[in-house]
Scaffold this motif. Sequence first.
Motif, PDB file in Angstrom:
ATOM      1  N   THR A 113       2.410  -8.926  -2.747  1.00 41.18           N
ATOM      2  CA  THR A 113       2.389  -7.468  -2.756  1.00 41.18           C
ATOM      3  C   THR A 113       1.050  -6.993  -3.305  1.00 41.18           C
ATOM      4  OG1 THR A 113       3.608  -5.489  -3.410  1.00 41.18           O
ATOM      5  CG2 THR A 113       3.348  -7.207  -5.080  1.00 41.18           C
ATOM      6  N   ILE A 114       0.849  -5.700  -3.280  1.00 38.81           N
ATOM      7  CA  ILE A 114      -0.417  -5.140  -3.752  1.00 38.81           C
ATOM      8  C   ILE A 114      -0.193  -4.390  -5.053  1.00 38.81           C
ATOM      9  CG2 ILE A 114      -0.190  -2.939  -2.502  1.00 38.81           C
ATOM     10  CD1 ILE A 114      -3.195  -3.214  -1.855  1.00 38.81           C
ATOM     11  N   HIS A 116       3.809   4.145  -3.765  1.00 41.09           N
ATOM     12  CA  HIS A 116       3.821   3.556  -2.414  1.00 41.09           C
ATOM     13  C   HIS A 116       2.439   3.722  -1.784  1.00 41.09           C
ATOM     14  CE1 HIS A 116       6.348   1.957   0.837  1.00 41.09           C
ATOM     15  NE2 HIS A 116       5.580   2.634   1.656  1.00 41.09           N
ATOM     16  N   CYS A 117       1.523   2.808  -2.117  1.00 47.93           N
ATOM     17  CA  CYS A 117       0.122   2.974  -1.733  1.00 47.93           C
ATOM     18  C   CYS A 117      -0.249   2.278  -0.436  1.00 47.93           C
ATOM     19  CB  CYS A 117      -0.781   2.455  -2.856  1.00 47.93           C
ATOM     20  SG  CYS A 117      -0.607   0.679  -3.158  1.00 47.93           S
ATOM     21  N   SER A 118       0.658   1.467   0.111  1.00 53.98           N
ATOM     22  CA  SER A 118       0.316   0.666   1.286  1.00 53.98           C
ATOM     23  C   SER A 118       1.404   0.773   2.337  1.00 53.98           C
ATOM     24  CB  SER A 118       0.119  -0.801   0.876  1.00 53.98           C
ATOM     25  OG  SER A 118       0.064  -1.650   1.997  1.00 53.98           O
ATOM     26  N   ASP A 119       0.993   0.732   3.610  1.00 57.20           N
ATOM     27  CA  ASP A 119       1.976   0.798   4.698  1.00 57.20           C
ATOM     28  C   ASP A 119       2.834  -0.456   4.763  1.00 57.20           C
ATOM     29  OD1 ASP A 119       0.804   3.183   5.359  1.00 57.20           O
ATOM     30  OD2 ASP A 119      -0.497   2.332   6.899  1.00 57.20           O
ATOM     31  N   GLN A 143      -5.997   0.572  -7.194  1.00 61.04           N
ATOM     32  CA  GLN A 143      -6.580   1.262  -6.043  1.00 61.04           C
ATOM     33  C   GLN A 143      -7.013   2.683  -6.435  1.00 61.04           C
ATOM     34  OE1 GLN A 143      -6.997  -0.524  -3.140  1.00 61.04           O
ATOM     35  NE2 GLN A 143      -6.124  -2.210  -4.334  1.00 61.04           N
ATOM     36  N   PRO A 144      -7.811   3.351  -5.572  1.00 59.04           N
ATOM     37  CA  PRO A 144      -8.229   4.744  -5.862  1.00 59.04           C
ATOM     38  C   PRO A 144      -7.035   5.683  -6.063  1.00 59.04           C
ATOM     39  CG  PRO A 144      -9.545   3.823  -4.085  1.00 59.04           C
ATOM     40  CD  PRO A 144      -8.461   2.821  -4.363  1.00 59.04           C
ATOM     41  N   HIS A 191      -1.617   6.135  -5.577  1.00 60.57           N
ATOM     42  CA  HIS A 191      -2.881   5.471  -5.261  1.00 60.57           C
ATOM     43  C   HIS A 191      -2.878   5.143  -3.780  1.00 60.57           C
ATOM     44  CE1 HIS A 191      -2.276   4.748  -9.586  1.00 60.57           C
ATOM     45  NE2 HIS A 191      -3.596   4.765  -9.688  1.00 60.57           N
ATOM     46  N   TYR A 192      -4.023   4.888  -3.213  1.00 60.00           N
ATOM     47  CA  TYR A 192      -4.060   4.560  -1.784  1.00 60.00           C
ATOM     48  C   TYR A 192      -5.012   3.396  -1.538  1.00 60.00           C
ATOM     49  CZ  TYR A 192      -8.649   6.788  -1.224  1.00 60.00           C
ATOM     50  OH  TYR A 192      -9.985   7.110  -1.321  1.00 60.00           O
ATOM     51  N   VAL A 193      -4.687   2.617  -0.527  1.00 59.62           N
ATOM     52  CA  VAL A 193      -5.528   1.489  -0.138  1.00 59.62           C
ATOM     53  C   VAL A 193      -6.590   2.015   0.809  1.00 59.62           C
ATOM     54  CG1 VAL A 193      -5.584  -0.783   0.946  1.00 59.62           C
ATOM     55  CG2 VAL A 193      -3.605  -0.101  -0.399  1.00 59.62           C
TER      56      VAL A 193
END
Length: 635
Positions: free
Chosen positions: A205-206, A250-253, A211-212, A192-194
């Motif tokens: 955390t997220i 791992h969707c977020s930096d 997320q999409p 998924h990505y933010v």
Amino acid sequence: MECPKGHARKQNGIHKCCFTCEICPNGTFINTTGNPYNCMNCKDTEWSTEGSTSCNLRSVEYIPFTDIGAILIIAGSWALVVLSIAMSVLFAINYNTPVVRSAGGPMCFLILGCLSLCSLSVFFYFGKPTTSSCILRSLPFILFYTVCLACFVVRSFQIVCIFKMAAKFPKLYTSEFQRDGDYLIGGLFEIHYVSNPVHHDRPETIQCSSQPFLLQNYRRFQLMRFSVEKINNSTNLLPNVSLGYEMFDHCSDGQNFPGIFKLISVNGLIQPWAEPQKHQTTHSEVSKVIAVVGPFTSTQSLTVAPLFMTDLIPMVNYGSSSSFFSKKAKFPSFLRTVHSNKNVIEGIVNIVLHFNWRWVAFLHSDNDYGYDGRELFLKRIKDTTICLAYAKSLEDSTSYSQMFKQIELQGIHAVIVFAPKMTAETLIMSAIQLNITQKVWIAGDAWSLNKRLPKEKGIKNIGTVLGVSQPVVKIPGFSDFVFSTKSKTYSENKQKHRFCNQVCNCSDLSAEEILSVDPTYSFPVYSAVYAIAHALHNALQCDSNRCNGNITVFPHMVLAELKKSNFTLLNQSITFDEYGDPTYGSYSIVFWNHNGDAEEIGFYHFHPSVDFFINNSKIKWYTNGEVSPVFSFLC
């Protein structure tokens, strides 16, 4: 003798004088003066009780539409219909998302449709009744309500069965993110990505699963699982040793660190000051994670790499191509199976020089990957005839109409797009909508094999699309693995083993959908896992029959063997140079033909020697000729 009132005569024998008396039932009457032997039926508009001598006129009673109760019920029904339609539209727009699929997919539309029709049948219960309204008030309601209820029951039964079976047979319902083994490989995949920056008032955390969804990255995630399974089934590689994995979405930096800490911890503790050779002597004191595959983007790798570099845990990366990872002083345990941006830029520059184009635009993503590409491009064209007429970073707030106006004003016809898939899709879709024409677009390897854009309506109008791409390498057995794995059930609700961002909600995806997406980065993922396995094989001093179980393997030992990698995989000799970059492989030069496919028209080989070729005759230019358009502006 006469019969009592409301009774008809029933003749006994052959004489009319012999009879018995029977009472006339409801809805009939007896006319003793006319026909004393038969009970006559009342008309549809009349009624009678038992033993009647006449019929009474029916009085029609009904609830009018103006009744306050009717108004409230009708308003509620309309609200339910509108809500059902709105939900159906929302589900249709987001049909391919995990949320809709996990909710039942097509069954959702059946339930919502039946709810709407049930609600509509309520209208026929009010107002003056007719034959048709009487039919419509009952049959449709019973039918659609039954179907709706059946769907609810079936879906509930499916969910309950899955959880019950998962509790009884946990081995059959394992998580896709985990597999136990003697040694573990960490995996970081952007499933998924933010899409937009997430701001918080407190540290947290997220949840990636909200997320999409990125189907092409889920395909790469499955490819790592397949690679581990294939190695475990091998008789030559790591005999009598099982390989497992611990993977994370791992969707977020900057908000995915719980998973990273899990990978670098030993028994839940992180001790970066410990000296492994002196203080860690038993297997229980050593992390089972010997290396990490991923993450995908350069920015993600730049964020997490220092945590792995501290203890020299090998990162074998399949997607981060920025050139600064070649600096071993900063990234001593970073290797990659994808080529550096330097090679991609070299391929793009060769295309421009091949057609003698001098006046170009360079559009790039607003991240480490994009700026690295622009810097490399400027260095490469320094002593050439190529002039960078326009450069622009593509941000969320970019005004594409203003940008294209600038490109038109400067008479630029060759546009290089060095950006990830989603950024490139936004750009090209904007070009189609803004009716940008007569351009040659040169795609980087991140989007040159895009499956969606070449089939978009209006794509032919924007001009000619060329690109540099990774060769498509078919991975034997992967298709069979995907079909078999999608027939299994994976539990994402086992709290005992579940960790942050190890949830996908991907159970309703079909094997065909997974296999149909862009195959770019498939071989880099596959070769990354195999490189780690071969390094572990050598660190354990394995022969063809068994490995040395008395050796305690630390990540830095695997790193030392990785640097010496030299094995053959699908006819490719896998080796790394002193910078951790691959010394094998090549790039394909592709052209988006009118059938909506990326057709290979040439190649760029850079190992062991440089060789560049394009078959000009295969390109159908937007000028409708077979000769490349001339862009001869001077700097």
